[in-house]
Design an enzyme around this catalytic site. Structure first.
Site: not given
Ligand code: HSE
Length: 436
Positions: A35, A47, A129, A132, A134, A187, A205
């Site tokens: 950078a 929160r 970025e 979409v 990940g 997760g 996306k």
């Molecule tokens: N729920 C999304 C997936 C997470 O399963 O791809 C990433 O946006």
């Protein structure tokens, strides 16, 4: 390094927030070498406390808006998710002259036009970025890497949860609900898992990808969305016998009449690389006129893959802090004054091929009736498969050539009205995904 550190405020300390903090700490040296300045987390807005996150003494405040107003902060990283509070937070940060980095696909797909307009007005950047696919740098690839091209279409596996479910159903014959529960434990699934299985997450996306590819305003409300919950093990098996895999694809294609924007289960030839993207992985295939097809593959979710994209955005923002808005990469790849008004096509106008599965009585002439209906709608048959069984009802599988959806709707209605046909016709769209 002569420059002052850039001060960042992270809002949201869940999976992605803590992942971003960790990667920034771990790779601090390399990131600042790239950078040209040190990127320092000045404050975190959370929160709810996250007992699993080690934030190394960084100040944490419960009010995320305090981060957006903090005069010390240069860049706000929005990782709280959802639309309402996130929208207010991002607009507040922009009003206060902060640059914004977000991983929030729903926010950009639904409120992106408003947010980018505010950012233009205040001469700040909004980078997204991570929203979409990940960790896959697909926004950068389309917006910058493919800038020479006229893009024909984009097709992506852009929901890891859905892909995981389809993969497990095919490979292990597992039941839909069982695999979804595992994706939630991993997760990956959205807070509301219908967003994953009904294609809403993928449509968010895809909406972003369409705007980047074709330079049109974001139009999430025009996306056609169909989920995977009706796909049966039988369909997966028949597709395989015909040389196809079923994937939950987001497809956007430019035609003379308008832009297709659709998410639905899709049969694709098993020999395509994208047909072999399994489990929670994502992949995006882009067909462009100069380069031809290019494929981008990687982790579409998870703490550090998503952090990778968030931090890449931070580095981009830091590199162009002093640039004027006209000299930055435009939010939607094309200059805001040069966006196109090419309409989004309603699903009935989309042209595609089809897989049909129907249950027919074992009577002479049934096939003739079906093929007559298809012929009446000018639907040409590519393949037909009928398995003999001892039952009264036999499954018939038909692959068709490309036809407008409105014709297929009429044909299906007529087939379902036949006395010899039991129940509904299953229809899955087929895409060959070969380059133009
Ligand atoms: N729920 C999304 C997936 C997470 O399963 O791809 C990433 O946006």
């Amino acid at each position: 390094m002569g420059f002052k550190p850039v001060k960042v405020g992270i809002c949201g300390l869940g999976t992605v927030g803590s992942g971003t903090f960790n990667v920034l700490q771990r790779n601090q040296e390399e990131i600042s070498r790239r950078a040209g300045r040190v990127i320092r987390v000045e404050q975190i807005g959370a929160r709810r406390p996250n007992p699993l996150a080690d934030t190394n003494g960084t100040q944490i405040v419960a009010d995320v808006f305090a981060v957006a107003r903090n005069p010390e902060i240069d860049v706000v990283v929005e990782l709280i998710g959802g639309c309402d509070v996130a929208r207010e937070l991002v607009l507040e940060a922009i009003e206060n002259g902060k640059h914004v980095v977000t991983a929030n696909k729903a926010l950009i797909a639904v409120h992106g036009n408003e947010i980018f307009e505010a950012a233009q007005r205040k001469n700040v950047m909004v980078a997204f970025e991570a929203s979409v696919a990940g960790g896959i740098p697909i926004v950068k690839a389309i917006r910058e890497g493919l800038a020479a091209n006229s893009i024909n279409w984009v097709a992506g596996i852009i929901n890891g949860t859905g892909n995981f479910i389809l993969t497990e159903m095919r490979d292990k014959g597992r039941a839909f609900e069982d695999v979804l529960a595992e994706a939630q434990q991993l997760g990956y699934a959205e807070a509301d898992p219908t967003f994953d299985v009904e294609g809403i997450d993928a449509a968010h996306k895809l909406t972003i990808l369409a705007s980047l590819a074709f330079g049109v305003p974001l139009q999430f409300s025009k996306a056609y969305t169909e989920g995977i919950s009706k796909i049966t093990a039988d369909d997966v098996n028949y597709a395989e016998q015909l040389g196809y895999r079923i994937k939950h694809l987001g497809i956007t294609r430019r035609t003379d009449a308008g832009i297709e924007l659709r998410v639905h289960p899709t049969l694709i030839p098993e020999k395509r690389l994208i047909a072999n993207v399994d489990g929670v992985m994502n992949a995006v295939l882009v067909d462009a006129d100069a380069v031809g097809p290019t494929l981008y593959y990687g982790a579409g979710a998870g703490a550090e893959p998503t952090a990778s994209a968030v931090i890449a955005d931070l580095v981009d923002v830091v590199r162009t802090l002093t640039a004027d808005r006209d000299n930055r990469v435009p939010h939607l790849a094309f200059h805001p004054s040069r966006l196109s008004d090419l309409p989004m096509l309603p699903m009935e106008e989309v042209e595609t091929a089809y897989y049909l599965r129907l249950q027919a009585a074992e009577n002479p002439g049934v096939l003739a009736e079906i093929t007559r209906i298809l012929a009446d709608q000018q639907i040409s048959i590519d393949a037909i498969m009928q398995h003999g069984t001892d039952d009264q009802l036999v499954p018939i599988i038909i692959l068709t050539h490309v036809v407008k959806e409105v014709r297929m709707n009429a044909a299906i209605k007529a087939i379902e009205a036949l006395e010899t046909i039991s129940g509904e016709v299953t229809r899955i769209r087929v895409e060959i995904l070969d380059a133009n």
